[in-house]
Motif scaffolding. Structure first.
Motif, mmCIF file in Angstrom:
data_model
loop_
_atom_site.group_PDB
_atom_site.id
_atom_site.type_symbol
_atom_site.label_atom_id
_atom_site.label_comp_id
_atom_site.label_asym_id
_atom_site.label_seq_id
_atom_site.Cartn_x
_atom_site.Cartn_y
_atom_site.Cartn_z
ATOM 1 N N MET A 166 14.810 3.871 16.807
ATOM 2 C CA MET A 166 14.117 2.618 16.510
ATOM 3 C C MET A 166 12.670 2.690 16.988
ATOM 4 S SD MET A 166 16.123 0.416 14.989
ATOM 5 C CE MET A 166 17.865 0.086 14.691
ATOM 6 N N LEU A 167 12.461 3.215 18.193
ATOM 7 C CA LEU A 167 11.111 3.320 18.727
ATOM 8 C C LEU A 167 10.257 4.283 17.912
ATOM 9 C CD1 LEU A 167 11.810 3.375 22.577
ATOM 10 C CD2 LEU A 167 11.083 1.452 21.154
ATOM 11 N N ALA A 168 10.882 5.296 17.332
ATOM 12 C CA ALA A 168 10.147 6.235 16.483
ATOM 13 C C ALA A 168 9.739 5.598 15.164
ATOM 14 C CB ALA A 168 11.002 7.476 16.220
ATOM 15 N N THR A 169 10.440 4.545 14.766
ATOM 16 C CA THR A 169 10.169 3.882 13.487
ATOM 17 C C THR A 169 9.170 2.751 13.621
ATOM 18 O OG1 THR A 169 12.436 4.404 12.805
ATOM 19 C CG2 THR A 169 11.268 2.775 11.495
ATOM 20 N N LEU A 170 9.110 2.113 14.779
ATOM 21 C CA LEU A 170 8.229 0.966 14.970
ATOM 22 C C LEU A 170 6.758 1.252 14.655
ATOM 23 C CD1 LEU A 170 9.563 -0.866 18.157
ATOM 24 C CD2 LEU A 170 9.428 -1.751 15.824
ATOM 25 N N PRO A 171 6.185 2.402 15.091
ATOM 26 C CA PRO A 171 4.771 2.643 14.778
ATOM 27 C C PRO A 171 4.480 2.665 13.276
ATOM 28 C CG PRO A 171 5.493 4.106 16.524
ATOM 29 C CD PRO A 171 6.715 3.430 16.006
ATOM 30 N N LEU A 172 5.457 3.035 12.471
ATOM 31 C CA LEU A 172 5.274 3.007 11.016
ATOM 32 C C LEU A 172 5.022 1.574 10.544
ATOM 33 C CD1 LEU A 172 5.497 4.536 8.255
ATOM 34 C CD2 LEU A 172 7.913 3.900 8.266
ATOM 35 N N LEU A 173 5.798 0.624 11.064
ATOM 36 C CA LEU A 173 5.608 -0.776 10.695
ATOM 37 C C LEU A 173 4.282 -1.306 11.235
ATOM 38 C CD1 LEU A 173 9.205 -2.162 11.398
ATOM 39 C CD2 LEU A 173 8.315 -1.096 9.326
ATOM 40 N N PHE A 174 3.920 -0.908 12.453
ATOM 41 C CA PHE A 174 2.649 -1.331 13.024
ATOM 42 C C PHE A 174 1.481 -0.861 12.154
ATOM 43 C CE2 PHE A 174 4.608 -1.051 17.552
ATOM 44 C CZ PHE A 174 5.346 -2.196 17.289
ATOM 45 N N LEU A 175 1.581 0.370 11.663
ATOM 46 C CA LEU A 175 0.489 0.935 10.873
ATOM 47 C C LEU A 175 0.246 0.126 9.596
ATOM 48 C CD1 LEU A 175 -0.226 4.658 10.228
ATOM 49 C CD2 LEU A 175 -0.192 3.092 8.298
ATOM 50 N N PHE A 176 1.317 -0.211 8.884
ATOM 51 C CA PHE A 176 1.129 -0.940 7.629
ATOM 52 C C PHE A 176 0.742 -2.395 7.891
ATOM 53 C CE2 PHE A 176 3.413 2.675 5.790
ATOM 54 C CZ PHE A 176 2.617 2.897 4.674
ATOM 55 N N ALA A 177 1.185 -2.970 8.990
ATOM 56 C CA ALA A 177 0.730 -4.312 9.353
ATOM 57 C C ALA A 177 -0.766 -4.296 9.656
ATOM 58 C CB ALA A 177 1.513 -4.823 10.553
ATOM 59 N N ALA A 178 -1.226 -3.263 10.354
ATOM 60 C CA ALA A 178 -2.650 -3.127 10.658
ATOM 61 C C ALA A 178 -3.458 -2.903 9.387
ATOM 62 C CB ALA A 178 -2.866 -1.973 11.640
ATOM 63 N N LEU A 179 -2.929 -2.083 8.472
ATOM 64 C CA LEU A 179 -3.611 -1.873 7.194
ATOM 65 C C LEU A 179 -3.742 -3.189 6.434
ATOM 66 C CD1 LEU A 179 -4.756 -0.039 4.960
ATOM 67 C CD2 LEU A 179 -2.405 0.304 4.165
ATOM 68 N N ALA A 180 -2.693 -3.994 6.458
ATOM 69 C CA ALA A 180 -2.727 -5.286 5.779
ATOM 70 C C ALA A 180 -3.765 -6.211 6.416
ATOM 71 C CB ALA A 180 -1.342 -5.926 5.813
#
Length: 287
Positions: free
Chosen positions: A158-172
């Protein structure tokens, strides 16, 4: 203004992401675990095509709990939650503007860059709740079926996946601050996420694209490694660094945004003015 009040506001504004995404994550996690025994019986004596095995990544066989989760949960759920993250990210800037609340927000004694940073923290908390809600779904399923995988490895995945979501939220957030409308920001961010996912998936199947997929954030977010106890922290740090850079760019774009000019402010308004000028120039010259 009280410390992190905007972060708390962003978290409340992202309650659809936290609650809706959390329910989705929990339900799918529970469903996948409960379905595993029948899936394993169907595939354990079958030679799966090489392309199906490759989706399990470092976790190996699809018929193992780690390979099964890597192929199913950590493939379907993140791409779905990315959409939630994009909606929440664009709401942080363009959403306030379209709702007519941006003037009230900017009237507060707070710098624009701090608005972006605090809202980024609130959105990160919301998407974290949405993804981590899958953990109790897995734990609950393990009480009913034989699904042998340790809690520490699940948490690591789960922790390895969270930065992926952070990245696209930041892009948005960046696109919401730079583009003239929220709809355009959502469309561009979603198109980028889908394109990256398609390239990553095809890179698994097509050798010619195997190097290209390394440029996508999905390659760097590899939950399959964490599921077998090989959590590569540096991969997550790379994604977090990119996400932080996008937030910084969003702060710069928001500082320069012409809020008083309406939705078509800043560089977009200047671009339209120059374009209209070129269109009318021949007519004026002819007159």
């Amino acid at each position: 203004m009280n410390r992190l009040v905007l972060a708390r506001k962003a978290f409340r504004d992202s309650r659809v992401t936290a609650i809706g995404g959390g329910i989705l994550s929990f339900a799918l996690a529970l469903m996948y675990v409960l379905l595993f025994p029948s899936i394993r019986e169907s595939f354990e004596e079958m030679d799966l095509p090489e392309y199906m095995e490759s989706f399990a990544g470092a976790a190996g066989s699809y018929s193992t709990p780690a390979g099964y989760l890597a192929t199913e949960f950590f493939s379907a759920v993140p791409i779905t939650l990315i959409i939630f993250a994009i909606v929440a990210g664009t709401a942080a800037t363009a959403g306030e503007e379209s709702a007519g609340t941006i003037d009230l927000l900017l009237a507060q004694p707070i710098r624009r860059w701090r608005i972006i940073v605090e809202k980024a923290l609130g959105i990160a908390a919301a998407v974290s709740v949405a993804l981590l809600a899958g953990l109790p779904g897995i734990f609950l399923g393990q009480r009913f079926v034989d699904f042998d995988i340790g809690p520490l490895r699940l948490v690591a995945a789960m922790l390895a996946t969270l930065p992926l979501l952070f990245l696209f939220a930041a892009l948005a957030m960046l696109l919401g601050a730079a583009l003239p409308t929220r709809a355009m920001a959502v469309a561009v961010a979603t198109a980028g996420a889908v394109l990256a996912y398609v390239v990553h998936t095809l890179g698994i199947l097509v050798d010619e694209l195997s190097e290209v997929r390394k440029l996508t954030p999905f390659y760097w977010s590899d939950a399959s490694k964490a599921l077998i106890g090989d959590f590569e922290v540096w991969r997550s740090l790379v994604l977090l660094a990119v996400a932080a850079g996008l937030v910084a760019l969003a702060a710069v774009a928001f500082e320069r945004r012409d809020i008083a000019g309406g939705r078509e402010g800043g560089w977009w308004k200047q671009f339209r003015r120059r374009r209209k000028g070129r269109e009318h120039a021949p007519v004026e010259a002819a007159g």
